[in-house]
Design an enzyme around this catalytic site. Structure first.
Site, PDB file in Angstrom:
ATOM      1  N   ARG A 131       0.815  -1.224   0.000  1.00 47.81           N
ATOM      2  CA  ARG A 131       0.000   0.000   0.000  1.00 47.81           C
ATOM      3  C   ARG A 131       0.844   1.268   0.000  1.00 47.81           C
ATOM      4  O   ARG A 131       0.396   2.330   0.428  1.00 47.81           O
ATOM      5  CB  ARG A 131      -0.969   0.029   1.190  1.00 47.81           C
ATOM      6  CG  ARG A 131      -1.965  -1.097   1.128  1.00 47.81           C
ATOM      7  CD  ARG A 131      -3.051  -0.968   2.168  1.00 47.81           C
ATOM      8  NE  ARG A 131      -3.792  -2.219   2.245  1.00 47.81           N
ATOM      9  CZ  ARG A 131      -3.394  -3.262   2.949  1.00 47.81           C
ATOM     10  NH1 ARG A 131      -2.295  -3.202   3.666  1.00 47.81           N
ATOM     11  NH2 ARG A 131      -4.109  -4.370   2.943  1.00 47.81           N
ATOM     12  N   LYS A 153       0.719  11.715 -10.771  1.00 38.62           N
ATOM     13  CA  LYS A 153      -0.123  10.793 -11.547  1.00 38.62           C
ATOM     14  C   LYS A 153       0.720   9.600 -11.953  1.00 38.62           C
ATOM     15  O   LYS A 153       1.761   9.759 -12.603  1.00 38.62           O
ATOM     16  CB  LYS A 153      -0.668  11.478 -12.802  1.00 38.62           C
ATOM     17  CG  LYS A 153      -1.892  12.320 -12.548  1.00 38.62           C
ATOM     18  CD  LYS A 153      -2.568  12.666 -13.869  1.00 38.62           C
ATOM     19  CE  LYS A 153      -3.715  13.609 -13.655  1.00 38.62           C
ATOM     20  NZ  LYS A 153      -4.329  14.032 -14.928  1.00 38.62           N
ATOM     21  N   GLU A 205       5.319  20.165 -24.536  1.00 38.33           N
ATOM     22  CA  GLU A 205       4.732  20.433 -23.209  1.00 38.33           C
ATOM     23  C   GLU A 205       5.244  21.775 -22.664  1.00 38.33           C
ATOM     24  O   GLU A 205       4.518  22.490 -21.982  1.00 38.33           O
ATOM     25  CB  GLU A 205       5.053  19.293 -22.230  1.00 38.33           C
ATOM     26  CG  GLU A 205       4.583  17.905 -22.666  1.00 38.33           C
ATOM     27  CD  GLU A 205       3.074  17.664 -22.566  1.00 38.33           C
ATOM     28  OE1 GLU A 205       2.332  18.583 -22.161  1.00 38.33           O
ATOM     29  OE2 GLU A 205       2.639  16.542 -22.921  1.00 38.33           O
ATOM     30  N   LYS A 243       3.694  23.744 -13.102  1.00 37.26           N
ATOM     31  CA  LYS A 243       2.949  22.517 -12.806  1.00 37.26           C
ATOM     32  C   LYS A 243       2.752  22.371 -11.299  1.00 37.26           C
ATOM     33  O   LYS A 243       1.674  21.992 -10.837  1.00 37.26           O
ATOM     34  CB  LYS A 243       3.653  21.289 -13.388  1.00 37.26           C
ATOM     35  CG  LYS A 243       2.871  20.019 -13.092  1.00 37.26           C
ATOM     36  CD  LYS A 243       2.938  18.958 -14.125  1.00 37.26           C
ATOM     37  CE  LYS A 243       1.984  17.811 -13.790  1.00 37.26           C
ATOM     38  NZ  LYS A 243       2.193  16.631 -14.600  1.00 37.26           N
ATOM     39  N   GLU A 253      -7.365  16.775  -9.430  1.00 37.03           N
ATOM     40  CA  GLU A 253      -8.085  17.169 -10.648  1.00 37.03           C
ATOM     41  C   GLU A 253      -9.590  17.204 -10.418  1.00 37.03           C
ATOM     42  O   GLU A 253     -10.367  16.667 -11.208  1.00 37.03           O
ATOM     43  CB  GLU A 253      -7.711  16.221 -11.806  1.00 37.03           C
ATOM     44  CG  GLU A 253      -7.920  16.867 -13.168  1.00 37.03           C
ATOM     45  CD  GLU A 253      -7.263  16.110 -14.315  1.00 37.03           C
ATOM     46  OE1 GLU A 253      -6.211  15.481 -14.123  1.00 37.03           O
ATOM     47  OE2 GLU A 253      -7.825  16.189 -15.418  1.00 37.03           O
ATOM     48  N   ARG A 258      -6.370  21.789 -12.719  1.00 41.19           N
ATOM     49  CA  ARG A 258      -5.398  20.843 -13.271  1.00 41.19           C
ATOM     50  C   ARG A 258      -5.738  20.485 -14.722  1.00 41.19           C
ATOM     51  O   ARG A 258      -4.862  20.133 -15.509  1.00 41.19           O
ATOM     52  CB  ARG A 258      -5.324  19.585 -12.391  1.00 41.19           C
ATOM     53  CG  ARG A 258      -4.113  18.739 -12.704  1.00 41.19           C
ATOM     54  CD  ARG A 258      -3.759  17.735 -11.613  1.00 41.19           C
ATOM     55  NE  ARG A 258      -2.609  16.964 -12.069  1.00 41.19           N
ATOM     56  CZ  ARG A 258      -1.856  16.194 -11.310  1.00 41.19           C
ATOM     57  NH1 ARG A 258      -2.113  16.077 -10.036  1.00 41.19           N
ATOM     58  NH2 ARG A 258      -0.833  15.538 -11.820  1.00 41.19           N
ATOM     59  N   ASN A 262      -4.347  20.058 -19.840  1.00 44.86           N
ATOM     60  CA  ASN A 262      -4.769  19.267 -20.998  1.00 44.86           C
ATOM     61  C   ASN A 262      -4.924  20.113 -22.257  1.00 44.86           C
ATOM     62  O   ASN A 262      -5.450  19.627 -23.255  1.00 44.86           O
ATOM     63  CB  ASN A 262      -6.084  18.553 -20.705  1.00 44.86           C
ATOM     64  CG  ASN A 262      -5.896  17.467 -19.674  1.00 44.86           C
ATOM     65  OD1 ASN A 262      -4.866  16.805 -19.656  1.00 44.86           O
ATOM     66  ND2 ASN A 262      -6.866  17.312 -18.793  1.00 44.86           N
ATOM     67  N   HIS A 265      -4.566  18.586 -25.660  1.00 43.84           N
ATOM     68  CA  HIS A 265      -4.567  17.130 -25.461  1.00 43.84           C
ATOM     69  C   HIS A 265      -5.834  16.438 -25.956  1.00 43.84           C
ATOM     70  O   HIS A 265      -5.824  15.234 -26.157  1.00 43.84           O
ATOM     71  CB  HIS A 265      -4.333  16.796 -23.983  1.00 43.84           C
ATOM     72  CG  HIS A 265      -2.890  16.911 -23.578  1.00 43.84           C
ATOM     73  ND1 HIS A 265      -2.165  18.073 -23.725  1.00 43.84           N
ATOM     74  CD2 HIS A 265      -2.010  16.013 -23.050  1.00 43.84           C
ATOM     75  CE1 HIS A 265      -0.929  17.883 -23.286  1.00 43.84           C
ATOM     76  NE2 HIS A 265      -0.804  16.639 -22.879  1.00 43.84           N
ATOM     77  N   HIS A 269      -4.861  13.468 -28.045  1.00 44.89           N
ATOM     78  CA  HIS A 269      -5.146  12.080 -27.641  1.00 44.89           C
ATOM     79  C   HIS A 269      -5.895  11.332 -28.747  1.00 44.89           C
ATOM     80  O   HIS A 269      -5.641  10.147 -28.982  1.00 44.89           O
ATOM     81  CB  HIS A 269      -5.992  12.053 -26.358  1.00 44.89           C
ATOM     82  CG  HIS A 269      -5.190  12.348 -25.117  1.00 44.89           C
ATOM     83  ND1 HIS A 269      -5.745  12.909 -23.991  1.00 44.89           N
ATOM     84  CD2 HIS A 269      -3.883  12.144 -24.828  1.00 44.89           C
ATOM     85  CE1 HIS A 269      -4.806  13.046 -23.059  1.00 44.89           C
ATOM     86  NE2 HIS A 269      -3.664  12.589 -23.544  1.00 44.89           N
ATOM     87  N   HIS A 282       4.053  11.333 -28.120  1.00 46.84           N
ATOM     88  CA  HIS A 282       3.001  12.081 -27.414  1.00 46.84           C
ATOM     89  C   HIS A 282       3.110  13.589 -27.698  1.00 46.84           C
ATOM     90  O   HIS A 282       2.139  14.232 -28.098  1.00 46.84           O
ATOM     91  CB  HIS A 282       3.097  11.796 -25.914  1.00 46.84           C
ATOM     92  CG  HIS A 282       2.155  12.618 -25.090  1.00 46.84           C
ATOM     93  ND1 HIS A 282       0.788  12.426 -25.111  1.00 46.84           N
ATOM     94  CD2 HIS A 282       2.381  13.656 -24.246  1.00 46.84           C
ATOM     95  CE1 HIS A 282       0.222  13.307 -24.297  1.00 46.84           C
ATOM     96  NE2 HIS A 282       1.153  14.061 -23.760  1.00 46.84           N
TER      97      HIS A 282
END
Ligand SMILES: NC(=O)c1ccc[n+]([C@@H]2O[C@H](COP(=O)([O-])OP(=O)(O)OC[C@H]3O[C@@H](n4cnc5c(N)ncnc54)[C@H](O)[C@@H]3O)[C@@H](O)[C@H]2O)c1
Ligand SMILES: [Zn+2]
Length: 380
Positions: A131, A153, A205, A243, A253, A258, A262, A265, A269, A282
């Site tokens: 955990r 993330k 980015e 960031k 988020e 946040r 994107n 994106h 994506h 990417h």
């Protein structure tokens, strides 16, 4: 410049202030030659799993392992194949078993040494094992330094889609030694037109951070950035700080802020998905997505047309694509946009648009014909 620490080479430091989960991002050259110093500062002790990919393993892992051994720790290297397919539940499972075989205790540490693929995979393993054990990120691509290593993330892909499994799990420390960027090589597996693609992909980015939050950063990078530029540390620090502030305000988020990250994106994506994640890196897909989003901002959010052109110039100056390859299926991209992970509960996309360069807005819904117009633009 941030005052250098007494024991490490001169470096910059960004604090990500998340209360009990706060941590530092160290940015500088030569940090990988001082592993034992920052490991000590971060209170790392006992067993350390160095999760890396087989490209980065050959370049840096033994150096890190050796120094940790000298410092009296018990490091071991766990390499996986380089590339996106390594972000898999199969690897999570086998890495967890490796940690169990080594009897790693809760006080043990997982280091993710590599690009974003490794950071996401190692972070998820660190979050899951017992955990949660200590996690340290050592990003070795520009994208990982300015984006994926910061913010917590972590996760892997499923056959059904990208990043469908994951956890928010903050590292204890991030060490961005940008000497490592020197070894970024052309990725021949997916390269069709020659040249170095990884660094420009990270620049996408960087341009994004400038576009959504920092006009001065945008102006600086709009003329092009190269790995040897003397202000690269300032550029990385600026991105990490942007960031960090966004993550501090909206760690999970849930508040909308946040989501600003994107920008570019949604269409990006869709392009990655339609091209099977093997045509564009990417950042290259995000370059295309940001061009489209800049024009959507002109049509829907009052961005001056001259700013959309500045965006195009910035992308081109950083060797990023502006137009889609003609063989790509336009209809599939539009279909994929209906399936975007960021689609709200009511099934409609919420677009991140620019009011001006340096200021983004979130939550705009767009008429389908406008989205189609933006996708069409990418074929010109
Ligand atoms: N967690 C987040 O917030 C977040 C944000 C953005 C992207 N991501 C994820 O990041 C991943 C992409 O990361 P990436 O672009 O770093 O890709 P990557 O990790 O696949 O690295 C790119 C390639 O460069 C090689 N490489 C890495 N460092 C090197 C070095 N110093 N010298 C030579 N070769 C090196 C790798 O072996 C790999 O082949 C995606 O899976 C994406 O989903 C995560
Ligand atoms: Zn991205």
């Amino acid at each position: 410049m941030t005052p250098p620490s007494a024991s490490l080479p001169p470096h910059r430091k960004v604090r990500v202030d998340l209360g009990t989960r706060a941590y530092d991002v160290l940015i500088g050259r030569g940090l990988l030659d001082n592993v034992e110093k920052w490991a000590k500062q971060a209170g790392i002790k006992g067993p350390v799993a160095i999760i890396t990919d087989n490209t980065v393993a050959g370049l840096y892992a033994q150096r890190v392992e050796y120094q940790l051994k000298v410092a009296g720790l018990q490091p071991f290297i766990e390499p996986v194949a380089a590339g996106e397919p390594s972000k898999s539940m199969t690897n999570v499972s086998s890495l967890l078993s490796k940690l169990a075989e080594k009897k790693m205790p809760r006080s043990g540490t997982v280091i993710g040494l590599g690009g974003g693929v490794i950071g996401d995979l190692a972070g998820y393993v660190a979050a899951s094992y017992l955990r949660g054990v200590n996690f340290v990120q050592i990003p070795t691509t520009l994208l990982a330094m300015v984006d994926s290593s910061v913010g917590g993330k972590t996760g892997v892909n499923l056959p059904e889609g990208k990043n469908l499994v994951g956890a928010f799990y903050q590292p204890k420390l991030v060490v961005a030694d940008f000497d490592t960027l020197k070894s970024l090589i052309p990725d021949n597996a997916i390269i069709s037109d020659g040249g170095l693609r990884q660094f420009p992909a990270g620049m996408a980015e960087v341009i994004k951070y400038g576009a959504i939050r920092d006009k001065a950063l945008f102006d600086r990078v709009a003329t092009g950035v190269n790995p040897g530029d003397s202000d690269l540390d300032v550029i990385i620090e600026t991105c990490v700080a942007i960031k960090a502030r966004i993550v501090e305000n909206d760690e999970f988020e849930t508040k909308g802020e946040r989501a600003l990250l994107n920008f570019g994106h949604t269409i990006g994506h869709a392009i990655e998905k339609v091209t099977g994640y093997n045509t564009y890196l990417h950042g290259e897909a995000i370059s295309l997505g940001m061009r489209a989003a800049a024009w959507l901002s002109v049509w829907h959010a009052g961005l001056p047309e001259s700013d959309a052109r500045k965006m195009e110039t910035a992308l081109a100056e950083n060797h990023l694509p502006l137009a889609l390859k003609p063989e790509i299926d336009r209809t599939s991209i539009l279909a994929a946009l209906g399936n975007d992970k960021k689609v709200a509960a009511d099934g409609r996309n919420r677009w991140i648009l620019l009011k001006s360069l340096g200021e983004a807005t979130s939550g705009s819904e767009l008429p389908p014909d406008l989205v189609e117009k933006a996708v069409n633009l990418l074929f010109t």
